[in-house]
Scaffold this motif. Sequence first.
Motif, short mmCIF file in Angstrom:
data_model
loop_
_atom_site.label_atom_id
_atom_site.label_comp_id
_atom_site.label_asym_id
_atom_site.label_seq_id
_atom_site.Cartn_x
_atom_site.Cartn_y
_atom_site.Cartn_z
N UNK A 109 53.45 -2.90 -50.56
CA UNK A 109 54.63 -1.99 -50.13
C UNK A 109 55.42 -1.79 -51.63
N UNK A 110 55.65 -2.95 -52.26
CA UNK A 110 56.48 -2.81 -53.58
C UNK A 110 55.58 -2.09 -54.65
N UNK A 111 54.33 -2.37 -54.60
CA UNK A 111 53.35 -1.68 -55.54
C UNK A 111 53.29 -0.29 -55.21
N UNK A 112 53.10 0.04 -53.86
CA UNK A 112 53.15 1.72 -53.42
C UNK A 112 54.46 2.06 -53.94
N UNK A 113 55.43 1.57 -53.70
CA UNK A 113 56.75 2.33 -54.21
C UNK A 113 56.90 2.37 -55.24
N UNK A 114 56.31 1.52 -56.09
CA UNK A 114 56.48 1.51 -57.66
C UNK A 114 55.80 2.81 -58.09
N UNK A 115 54.54 2.82 -57.62
CA UNK A 115 53.36 3.59 -58.26
C UNK A 115 53.19 4.91 -57.68
N UNK A 142 67.61 9.54 -58.59
CA UNK A 142 67.69 8.69 -57.30
C UNK A 142 66.02 8.21 -57.15
N UNK A 143 65.16 8.83 -57.37
CA UNK A 143 63.71 8.21 -57.07
C UNK A 143 63.54 6.97 -58.11
N UNK A 144 64.04 7.33 -59.33
CA UNK A 144 63.87 6.38 -60.33
C UNK A 144 64.62 4.87 -59.90
N UNK A 145 65.86 5.04 -59.54
CA UNK A 145 66.68 3.83 -59.11
C UNK A 145 65.80 3.10 -57.85
N UNK A 146 65.61 3.86 -56.88
CA UNK A 146 64.99 3.33 -55.88
C UNK A 146 63.59 2.53 -56.08
N UNK A 147 62.96 3.09 -57.03
CA UNK A 147 61.69 2.53 -57.41
C UNK A 147 61.91 1.33 -57.98
N UNK A 148 63.12 0.94 -58.55
CA UNK A 148 63.50 -0.44 -58.90
C UNK A 148 63.88 -1.26 -57.86
N UNK A 149 65.01 -0.71 -57.05
CA UNK A 149 65.66 -1.36 -56.09
C UNK A 149 65.09 -1.81 -54.94
N UNK A 150 64.34 -1.07 -54.20
CA UNK A 150 63.60 -1.55 -53.18
C UNK A 150 62.56 -2.58 -53.33
N UNK A 151 61.54 -2.54 -54.35
CA UNK A 151 60.89 -3.56 -54.57
C UNK A 151 61.56 -4.83 -54.86
N UNK A 159 73.30 -6.34 -55.75
CA UNK A 159 72.63 -6.93 -57.04
C UNK A 159 71.53 -5.92 -57.43
N UNK A 160 70.51 -5.63 -56.68
CA UNK A 160 69.48 -4.83 -56.70
C UNK A 160 70.14 -3.49 -56.90
N UNK A 161 70.91 -3.00 -56.47
CA UNK A 161 71.41 -1.52 -56.61
C UNK A 161 71.81 -1.50 -58.32
N UNK A 162 72.72 -2.43 -58.43
CA UNK A 162 73.13 -2.79 -59.94
C UNK A 162 72.19 -2.81 -60.97
N UNK A 163 71.01 -3.54 -60.49
CA UNK A 163 70.15 -3.65 -61.67
C UNK A 163 69.17 -2.53 -61.75
N UNK A 164 69.13 -1.64 -60.55
CA UNK A 164 68.48 -0.44 -60.62
C UNK A 164 69.21 0.55 -61.63
N UNK A 165 70.58 0.50 -61.45
CA UNK A 165 71.35 1.54 -62.55
C UNK A 165 71.10 1.20 -63.96
N UNK A 166 70.96 -0.37 -64.12
CA UNK A 166 70.92 -0.75 -65.55
C UNK A 166 69.35 -0.20 -66.05
N UNK A 167 68.56 -0.47 -65.22
CA UNK A 167 67.15 -0.21 -65.76
C UNK A 167 66.97 1.28 -65.87
#
Length: 402
Positions: free
Chosen positions: A164-170, A179-188, A390-398
Motif C-alpha cells: 500500500x505504501x509503495x502504491x501510494x508513493x508511486x 496536498x497530494x505531495x504531502x499525503x504521498x509522504x504522510x500516509x506511508x 509527527x508524520x504530517x509535520x514531516x510531510x510539510x518538511x519534505x
Amino acid sequence: MKKRLYITAALLTLTVAAAVTFGSIFPETAAETALAGIFLFLAVIIVSASLSLRDSLRETLYSYRNIALIAGILFSLVMEPSVVYTLVTGRQSGGLTPAFIYRSLTSFPRTFSYYAVFFISAVCILLAVSNIALIRHEGPRPKNALSLVLAAFYLGGTWAVYAVSDVIEKKIFTGGDPLPRILNSVIPLFLLLMLCYFECIFVGFVVMGWLAAREKPVYDKDFIIILGCSIDKKGGLLPLLKGRVNRAIRFAWQQEIATGKPLKYVPSGGKGANEVMSEGSAMELYLLSHGAEDYEVFPEKKSADTLENFRFSKEIIDSLKPDAKIAFATTNYHMLRSGILARKVGIDAEGVAGDTKWYFWPNGFIREFFGILKLDVKAHVTTAAIFAVICTALGFIEFYLY
C-alpha cells in the motif's frame, strides 16, 4: 517519578537547544550537529526509560506501562545505529544535506520492519508448528487455529502495508500540488510507524509475559485466588484447570513448610452455559478431595471472566480479612494479564504459574496478547494521534525540502 520526568524534560530541552545553537554558529556543520542532537536525544530517552522501567518493575510486574517502556527502549536502541549510519554514509558521499538526512531517517520505520519481519516470521513459524500439534491433540476447533491465523495475518498484513505504501508513493498521490505531495509522504510513513509500534509492543509483551510467568511470590500470603476455566460435562477439572489448582496446592504446601503459615483458597469461576456446576464449586470439590478442609475453601461462583474473578473474590476476602496478603494461581501464559486485571480492582497480588502442554502455550499466549491490547485502547489511539501529527509535520518538511 515526577522528579525524573522533570530532569528528562530538562535534558531533552538542553540537547535541542545545544544542537540549534551550534548549528547556527557553525552552519557548515549544521547537518552533523542535527544528527548528533538526534543521537543524544535518543540516548536521553533510552536512559530515562530504562530508569523508569527499573522503578516500575520494582513496584510491580503487572503493568502495561512496563510493556510500553520496553517498546520505547527497543525502538530507540534500534534507531541509534541508523543515525550513525546516516552520518557516516553522508560524509562518505559528500551529500550530508538536510534532504539526505530527512530521507535517511524517514526510511527507518521501513528498515526496522524489514529486520523485525525476519524475527517475527520465525516466531510465526513456531506458532504454526505448535498449532498443528494442538489441532492434532485437541481437534480442529476454530480457537485452536488462532496462532495460524495470527501468523498469516501478520505476514500478510506486513507485506500489505509495504505494498500500500509503495502504491501510494508511486501511483496515487503523485501530482505536483501540495496536498497530494504531502499525503504521498504522510500516509506511508504513518502506516509503517504503526507497524513498528505494534511490533515493539509485541516484544515488550513477550518479555513481560516471560518475567511474570517466572515470578516467585513471598511466602506470607493469607489467601490464594484460583482463576477458573472450563470444566468437563461431569463437573471434573480439565487438564488446564487442574494444573492451576495443583499449583495453588503446591504453593500452599511450600509456604506452610517454609514459614508455618497456612493459607486459604478462593477458587473462582461461575457456571457456564454448558457446565453442570460452577467452576468454583468444581474446584472446591477437587480441593476437598486433595486434603483441604472446609474452613480453608471459600468458593466464588458468580464470575464470568477474569476481571469478575478478582472483583468477586476480593469481596469474599475483604469480608474475612480486609488487609489480607493475596496470591493468585493461573496458567503461565495467563499470568501477565491476570495481574494487570487484579490491580484494576485494587488487588496487589503476586502470581503462581501452572504449567501447560507446550503446544497449547503459544495459542494461549497469542490470545493474551490481544487481550492486553484491549486493556489500553486509549494508549494506542493516543499513540496513533501523535504519529499522525509527527508524520504530517514531516510531510510539510519534505514538501519544502524538495
